[in-house]
Write a protein that holds these residues in place. Structure first.
Motif, mmCIF file in Angstrom:
data_model
loop_
_atom_site.group_PDB
_atom_site.id
_atom_site.type_symbol
_atom_site.label_atom_id
_atom_site.label_comp_id
_atom_site.label_asym_id
_atom_site.label_seq_id
_atom_site.Cartn_x
_atom_site.Cartn_y
_atom_site.Cartn_z
ATOM 1 N N GLN A 52 28.426 44.193 38.953
ATOM 2 C CA GLN A 52 29.596 45.582 39.263
ATOM 3 C C GLN A 52 30.603 45.351 39.330
ATOM 4 O O GLN A 52 31.349 46.030 38.557
ATOM 5 C CB GLN A 52 28.305 46.530 40.115
ATOM 6 N N GLU A 53 30.578 44.446 40.152
ATOM 7 C CA GLU A 53 31.877 44.321 40.555
ATOM 8 C C GLU A 53 32.704 43.922 39.918
ATOM 9 O O GLU A 53 34.258 43.970 39.574
ATOM 10 C CB GLU A 53 31.908 43.333 42.026
ATOM 11 N N ALA A 54 32.354 42.464 38.922
ATOM 12 C CA ALA A 54 33.153 42.718 37.722
ATOM 13 C C ALA A 54 33.460 43.465 36.033
ATOM 14 O O ALA A 54 34.809 43.941 36.298
ATOM 15 C CB ALA A 54 32.420 41.230 36.839
ATOM 16 N N TYR A 55 32.677 43.964 36.171
ATOM 17 C CA TYR A 55 32.753 45.225 35.349
ATOM 18 C C TYR A 55 33.926 46.374 35.689
ATOM 19 O O TYR A 55 34.942 46.869 35.744
ATOM 20 C CB TYR A 55 30.929 46.638 35.406
ATOM 21 N N ARG A 56 33.727 46.852 37.247
ATOM 22 C CA ARG A 56 34.706 47.681 37.787
ATOM 23 C C ARG A 56 36.428 46.636 38.055
ATOM 24 O O ARG A 56 37.296 47.209 38.164
ATOM 25 C CB ARG A 56 35.169 47.827 39.406
ATOM 26 N N ALA A 57 36.141 45.394 38.205
ATOM 27 C CA ALA A 57 37.543 44.623 38.195
ATOM 28 C C ALA A 57 38.383 45.055 36.555
ATOM 29 O O ALA A 57 39.279 44.606 36.046
ATOM 30 C CB ALA A 57 37.307 42.783 38.354
ATOM 31 N N ALA A 58 37.434 44.265 35.705
ATOM 32 C CA ALA A 58 37.405 44.948 34.300
ATOM 33 C C ALA A 58 38.269 46.277 33.873
ATOM 34 O O ALA A 58 39.013 45.869 33.458
ATOM 35 C CB ALA A 58 36.172 44.272 33.235
ATOM 36 N N ALA A 59 37.350 46.860 33.995
ATOM 37 C CA ALA A 59 38.003 48.085 34.403
ATOM 38 C C ALA A 59 39.353 48.174 34.740
ATOM 39 O O ALA A 59 40.241 48.852 34.028
ATOM 40 C CB ALA A 59 37.017 48.988 35.138
ATOM 41 N N ARG A 60 39.605 47.816 35.656
ATOM 42 C CA ARG A 60 41.055 48.296 37.033
ATOM 43 C C ARG A 60 42.667 47.310 36.303
ATOM 44 O O ARG A 60 43.405 48.107 35.598
ATOM 45 C CB ARG A 60 41.307 47.466 38.143
ATOM 46 N N ARG A 61 41.923 46.468 35.349
ATOM 47 C CA ARG A 61 42.865 45.766 34.479
ATOM 48 C C ARG A 61 43.165 46.273 33.684
ATOM 49 O O ARG A 61 43.954 46.664 32.812
ATOM 50 C CB ARG A 61 42.031 44.167 34.127
ATOM 51 N N LEU A 62 42.331 47.169 32.644
ATOM 52 C CA LEU A 62 42.390 47.975 31.561
ATOM 53 C C LEU A 62 43.724 49.641 31.881
ATOM 54 O O LEU A 62 44.757 49.871 31.442
ATOM 55 C CB LEU A 62 41.477 48.917 31.286
ATOM 56 N N GLU A 63 42.708 49.732 33.539
ATOM 57 C CA GLU A 63 43.208 50.896 33.561
ATOM 58 C C GLU A 63 45.416 50.180 33.840
ATOM 59 O O GLU A 63 45.949 51.288 33.747
ATOM 60 C CB GLU A 63 43.383 51.322 35.476
ATOM 61 N N ASP A 64 44.923 48.608 34.826
ATOM 62 C CA ASP A 64 46.849 48.385 34.923
ATOM 63 C C ASP A 64 47.561 48.667 33.971
ATOM 64 O O ASP A 64 48.706 48.658 33.416
ATOM 65 C CB ASP A 64 46.995 47.518 35.477
ATOM 66 N N PHE A 65 46.621 47.598 32.609
ATOM 67 C CA PHE A 65 47.317 47.068 31.281
ATOM 68 C C PHE A 65 47.548 48.458 30.446
ATOM 69 O O PHE A 65 49.439 48.649 29.978
ATOM 70 C CB PHE A 65 46.264 46.292 30.346
ATOM 71 N N GLU A 66 46.372 49.074 30.314
ATOM 72 C CA GLU A 66 46.737 50.356 29.613
ATOM 73 C C GLU A 66 46.871 51.962 29.933
ATOM 74 O O GLU A 66 47.503 52.907 29.229
ATOM 75 C CB GLU A 66 45.918 50.374 28.630
ATOM 76 N N GLY A 67 47.297 51.781 31.285
ATOM 77 C CA GLY A 67 47.359 53.536 32.157
ATOM 78 C C GLY A 67 46.276 54.082 31.748
ATOM 79 O O GLY A 67 47.037 55.311 31.901
#
Length: 119
Positions: free
Chosen positions: A3-18
């Motif tokens: 679950q931490e890896a899924y959330r980390a991937a989501a944070r990268r998308l948040e940052d990269f794509e706003g």
């Protein structure tokens, strides 16, 4: 993934794509489910959900009802989470929740990891 890896991937998308946190997590789930073999009926639902999370709104609650109907037709009550295929099918429900707060975000990441990665 955890679950931490899924959330980390989501944070990268948040940052990269706003993106907002919820949309980013759902996009990560869509990518993950695109990598597994879903039954045709569920694959069509996933494709519609993918469009929704990419900015082309659709009725997620209708899609969710379709997945529940599929689960009811293909898995005797409560047996879907007993097999890898059933857990995979059930994981699609995580993509179909229209919104949620921080607690729902964490719960969805945890549930999705349990369903997809439990083997």
């Amino acid at each position: 993934m955890s679950q931490e890896a899924y959330r980390a991937a989501a944070r990268r998308l948040e940052d990269f794509e706003g993106l907002d946190q919820w949309t980013a997590l759902k996009r990560v789930f869509v990518v993950t489910l695109n990598e597994v073999e879903l039954p045709d009926e569920l694959h069509a639902v996933l494709q519609e959900a993918a469009k929704h999370w990419s900015g082309q709104p659709t009725d997620l609650l209708r899609l969710k009802a379709e997945v529940w109907a599929y689960l009811d037709d293909h898995w005797p009550s409560g047996t879907d989470t007993a097999t890898p295929e059933g857990r995979r099918d059930r994981a699609l429900l995580c993509v179909l929740e229209p919104d949620g707060g921080q607690e729902a975000y964490s719960m969805h990441a945890e549930w999705f990891a349990e369903m997809v990665d439990a083997g």
